[in-house]
Design an enzyme around this catalytic site. Sequence first.
Site, PDB file in Angstrom:
ATOM      1  N   ARG A   1      45.341   5.419   7.720  1.00 31.09           N
ATOM      2  CA  ARG A   1      43.570   5.593   7.651  1.00 31.09           C
ATOM      3  C   ARG A   1      43.520   6.123   5.976  1.00 31.09           C
ATOM      4  O   ARG A   1      42.817   5.992   5.254  1.00 31.09           O
ATOM      5  CB  ARG A   1      42.813   6.492   8.518  1.00 31.09           C
ATOM      6  CG  ARG A   1      42.607   5.873   9.660  1.00 31.09           C
ATOM      7  CD  ARG A   1      41.876   6.564  10.325  1.00 31.09           C
ATOM      8  NE  ARG A   1      42.775   7.625  11.942  1.00 31.09           N
ATOM      9  CZ  ARG A   1      42.403   8.905  12.305  1.00 31.09           C
ATOM     10  NH1 ARG A   1      41.325   8.914  12.491  1.00 31.09           N
ATOM     11  NH2 ARG A   1      42.822   9.632  12.384  1.00 31.09           N
TER      12      ARG A   1
ATOM     13  N   ARG B   1      52.847  12.955  22.233  1.00 33.14           N
ATOM     14  CA  ARG B   1      52.430  11.737  21.358  1.00 33.14           C
ATOM     15  C   ARG B   1      53.618  11.581  20.577  1.00 33.14           C
ATOM     16  O   ARG B   1      54.107  12.664  19.722  1.00 33.14           O
ATOM     17  CB  ARG B   1      51.267  11.318  21.107  1.00 33.14           C
ATOM     18  CG  ARG B   1      50.458  11.083  22.323  1.00 33.14           C
ATOM     19  CD  ARG B   1      48.712  11.440  21.667  1.00 33.14           C
ATOM     20  NE  ARG B   1      48.586  10.068  20.680  1.00 33.14           N
ATOM     21  CZ  ARG B   1      47.868  10.102  19.665  1.00 33.14           C
ATOM     22  NH1 ARG B   1      47.192  11.443  19.682  1.00 33.14           N
ATOM     23  NH2 ARG B   1      47.495   9.457  18.599  1.00 33.14           N
TER      24      ARG B   1
ATOM     25  N   SER C   1      53.120   9.541  17.057  1.00 29.66           N
ATOM     26  CA  SER C   1      52.895   9.893  16.376  1.00 29.66           C
ATOM     27  C   SER C   1      52.776  10.843  15.456  1.00 29.66           C
ATOM     28  O   SER C   1      53.742  12.086  15.905  1.00 29.66           O
ATOM     29  CB  SER C   1      50.840  10.076  16.465  1.00 29.66           C
ATOM     30  OG  SER C   1      50.674  11.296  16.625  1.00 29.66           O
TER      31      SER C   1
ATOM     32  N   SER D   1      35.154   7.262  15.120  1.00 30.68           N
ATOM     33  CA  SER D   1      33.971   8.370  16.415  1.00 30.68           C
ATOM     34  C   SER D   1      32.805   8.091  16.358  1.00 30.68           C
ATOM     35  O   SER D   1      31.985   8.225  14.431  1.00 30.68           O
ATOM     36  CB  SER D   1      34.593   9.450  15.460  1.00 30.68           C
ATOM     37  OG  SER D   1      33.462  10.623  16.052  1.00 30.68           O
TER      38      SER D   1
ATOM     39  N   THR E   1      35.460   4.792  10.140  1.00 33.28           N
ATOM     40  CA  THR E   1      36.168   5.054  11.259  1.00 33.28           C
ATOM     41  C   THR E   1      35.762   4.725  12.666  1.00 33.28           C
ATOM     42  O   THR E   1      35.035   3.772  12.653  1.00 33.28           O
ATOM     43  CB  THR E   1      35.016   6.948  11.566  1.00 33.28           C
ATOM     44  OG1 THR E   1      35.249   7.526  12.362  1.00 33.28           O
ATOM     45  CG2 THR E   1      33.023   5.941  11.247  1.00 33.28           C
TER      46      THR E   1
ATOM     47  N   CYS F   1      34.162  10.167  24.895  1.00 31.97           N
ATOM     48  CA  CYS F   1      33.749   9.479  24.067  1.00 31.97           C
ATOM     49  C   CYS F   1      32.914   8.504  24.044  1.00 31.97           C
ATOM     50  O   CYS F   1      32.857   8.521  22.237  1.00 31.97           O
ATOM     51  CB  CYS F   1      35.426   8.880  24.147  1.00 31.97           C
ATOM     52  SG  CYS F   1      35.700   7.826  25.141  1.00 31.97           S
TER      53      CYS F   1
ATOM     54  N   ARG G   1      30.329   9.895  16.968  1.00 29.27           N
ATOM     55  CA  ARG G   1      29.800  11.773  16.482  1.00 29.27           C
ATOM     56  C   ARG G   1      29.885  11.633  14.561  1.00 29.27           C
ATOM     57  O   ARG G   1      29.242  11.727  13.761  1.00 29.27           O
ATOM     58  CB  ARG G   1      30.784  12.801  16.382  1.00 29.27           C
ATOM     59  CG  ARG G   1      30.591  13.989  16.171  1.00 29.27           C
ATOM     60  CD  ARG G   1      31.603  14.879  16.054  1.00 29.27           C
ATOM     61  NE  ARG G   1      32.725  14.914  15.427  1.00 29.27           N
ATOM     62  CZ  ARG G   1      32.869  15.341  14.260  1.00 29.27           C
ATOM     63  NH1 ARG G   1      32.339  15.099  13.801  1.00 29.27           N
ATOM     64  NH2 ARG G   1      34.812  13.971  14.283  1.00 29.27           N
ATOM     65  N   ARG G   2      31.303  11.202  13.951  1.00 34.55           N
ATOM     66  CA  ARG G   2      31.171  11.086  12.873  1.00 34.55           C
ATOM     67  C   ARG G   2      29.835   9.973  12.126  1.00 34.55           C
ATOM     68  O   ARG G   2      29.547  10.500  11.292  1.00 34.55           O
ATOM     69  CB  ARG G   2      32.658  10.543  12.069  1.00 34.55           C
ATOM     70  CG  ARG G   2      33.071  11.693  12.296  1.00 34.55           C
ATOM     71  CD  ARG G   2      34.683  11.792  12.675  1.00 34.55           C
ATOM     72  NE  ARG G   2      35.993  12.249  12.624  1.00 34.55           N
ATOM     73  CZ  ARG G   2      37.158  12.581  12.228  1.00 34.55           C
ATOM     74  NH1 ARG G   2      37.582  11.320  12.751  1.00 34.55           N
ATOM     75  NH2 ARG G   2      38.243  13.423  12.338  1.00 34.55           N
TER      76      ARG G   2
ATOM     77  N   ARG H   1      40.654   3.213  13.298  1.00 32.27           N
ATOM     78  CA  ARG H   1      41.540   3.692  13.982  1.00 32.27           C
ATOM     79  C   ARG H   1      43.146   3.753  13.651  1.00 32.27           C
ATOM     80  O   ARG H   1      43.552   3.413  12.711  1.00 32.27           O
ATOM     81  CB  ARG H   1      41.447   3.554  15.881  1.00 32.27           C
ATOM     82  CG  ARG H   1      40.418   3.260  16.472  1.00 32.27           C
ATOM     83  CD  ARG H   1      40.625   3.014  17.868  1.00 32.27           C
ATOM     84  NE  ARG H   1      42.023   3.833  18.191  1.00 32.27           N
ATOM     85  CZ  ARG H   1      42.551   3.373  19.135  1.00 32.27           C
ATOM     86  NH1 ARG H   1      42.305   2.583  19.893  1.00 32.27           N
ATOM     87  NH2 ARG H   1      43.459   4.221  19.835  1.00 32.27           N
ATOM     88  N   GLY H   2      43.404   4.862  14.108  1.00 33.80           N
ATOM     89  CA  GLY H   2      45.492   4.433  13.665  1.00 33.80           C
ATOM     90  C   GLY H   2      45.304   5.620  13.050  1.00 33.80           C
ATOM     91  O   GLY H   2      44.661   6.494  13.026  1.00 33.80           O
ATOM     92  N   ASN H   3      46.457   6.065  13.009  1.00 33.53           N
ATOM     93  CA  ASN H   3      47.021   7.339  12.367  1.00 33.53           C
ATOM     94  C   ASN H   3      46.970   7.995  11.192  1.00 33.53           C
ATOM     95  O   ASN H   3      46.024   6.912  10.346  1.00 33.53           O
ATOM     96  CB  ASN H   3      48.624   7.695  12.913  1.00 33.53           C
ATOM     97  CG  ASN H   3      49.413   6.702  11.740  1.00 33.53           C
ATOM     98  OD1 ASN H   3      48.626   6.541  10.410  1.00 33.53           O
ATOM     99  ND2 ASN H   3      50.784   6.148  12.585  1.00 33.53           N
ATOM    100  N   VAL H   4      46.832   8.563  10.737  1.00 30.91           N
ATOM    101  CA  VAL H   4      46.319   9.138   9.276  1.00 30.91           C
ATOM    102  C   VAL H   4      46.775   8.492   8.656  1.00 30.91           C
ATOM    103  O   VAL H   4      46.105   7.989   7.210  1.00 30.91           O
ATOM    104  CB  VAL H   4      46.631  11.038   8.703  1.00 30.91           C
ATOM    105  CG1 VAL H   4      46.737  11.279   7.843  1.00 30.91           C
ATOM    106  CG2 VAL H   4      46.323  11.812  10.403  1.00 30.91           C
TER     107      VAL H   4
ATOM    108  N   LYS I   1      40.738  18.410  20.716  1.00 28.96           N
ATOM    109  CA  LYS I   1      39.893  17.226  20.810  1.00 28.96           C
ATOM    110  C   LYS I   1      39.533  15.544  21.689  1.00 28.96           C
ATOM    111  O   LYS I   1      38.901  14.848  21.748  1.00 28.96           O
ATOM    112  CB  LYS I   1      39.029  17.173  19.150  1.00 28.96           C
ATOM    113  CG  LYS I   1      39.852  16.293  18.268  1.00 28.96           C
ATOM    114  CD  LYS I   1      39.225  15.556  16.833  1.00 28.96           C
ATOM    115  CE  LYS I   1      40.210  15.254  16.234  1.00 28.96           C
ATOM    116  NZ  LYS I   1      39.048  14.617  14.989  1.00 28.96           N
ATOM    117  N   ASP I   2      40.718  15.542  21.240  1.00 30.09           N
ATOM    118  CA  ASP I   2      41.505  14.382  22.640  1.00 30.09           C
ATOM    119  C   ASP I   2      41.227  14.065  23.915  1.00 30.09           C
ATOM    120  O   ASP I   2      41.525  13.438  24.149  1.00 30.09           O
ATOM    121  CB  ASP I   2      42.415  13.755  21.612  1.00 30.09           C
ATOM    122  CG  ASP I   2      42.746  13.296  20.535  1.00 30.09           C
ATOM    123  OD1 ASP I   2      41.526  13.012  19.617  1.00 30.09           O
ATOM    124  OD2 ASP I   2      43.346  13.099  19.522  1.00 30.09           O
TER     125      ASP I   2
END
Length: 306
Positions: free
Chosen positions: A154, A10, A12, A128, A126, A240, A130-131, A148-151, A84-85
């Site tokens: 966020r 990817r 990113s 997620s 988030t 997911c 889970r989170r 969502r989005g890259n680091v 994890k993805d």
Amino acid sequence: MTTALRIGTRGSPLAMTQARMVKAALIAAHGLNEADIAIVPVKTTGDRVQDRPLAEIGGKALWTKELDRALGDGTIDCAVHSMKDVETIRPADIVLAAYLPRADVRERLIGADSIEALPRGARIGTSSPRRAAQLLCLRPDLSVMTLRGNVARRLAAVESGDVDATLLAAAGLERLGHADIGTAIPVERMLPAAQQGAIGIETLAENARVRKLLERIDDPATRQCIEAERALLDTLGADCHSPVAALARIDDGVITVTAELLLHDGSERVGQSAGGTIDARHDLAEELARALLDAACPALRALFAG
């Protein structure tokens, strides 16, 4: 000189960093030159669609299907993934040929010094399940918002005040040079996503040349732990949408798998651990998954196909 290997990834910043890590490992293992390995960015649907939770638009396959297609048509020789993805069930003609040594598996909380220090009703960004479920289990008063989005995006959402806090994987922050950002949450407090912190490299099963190249950079301990975590997810029928956390660790030849299942609103949680020999990791993980389902309430059990 003909390029020896084309690494698909990817585009990113984190994904590109991870691809460069794989390239460096291959150069060191085989004595190759920089020019022998090319990094090929591939735009994925998951990168293009940023305004909805992943679970609503097709799940984890949105990170992998374009890379799978590039492997199949010969555009790339291997693909680098944050594990994890990666969905649990993969195409039969693609193999996970190598794993780099696993990094820090913990979460880092951005915006507060601890979960307890978050203001009442704080807005947590988030995407997620889970989170979100883990946070609501610990702090039912929190308000979870889709982010969502890259680091960078966020982190910017917290900085701008769009959300009060967010959670990011420590491994990703460290790989991007942000090891000092946020507060690490102990795994005893917040169990990570299955496969968190691991980088996997896939190639076609029939590509013996590339499989041999990748074999030299495979980390056995990481492979064994990730295989156990994937076996647990497979037995659960997790996807997911599923609020599930899992972590396998090896100590003195014993592998211990810890996992938990949660309702989306955090109102129910079941967690257990199981340990055994590394060779028995698949059976151990499958038995743990069944034990978790047996211990779950009907509503929680209904979230999983296993």
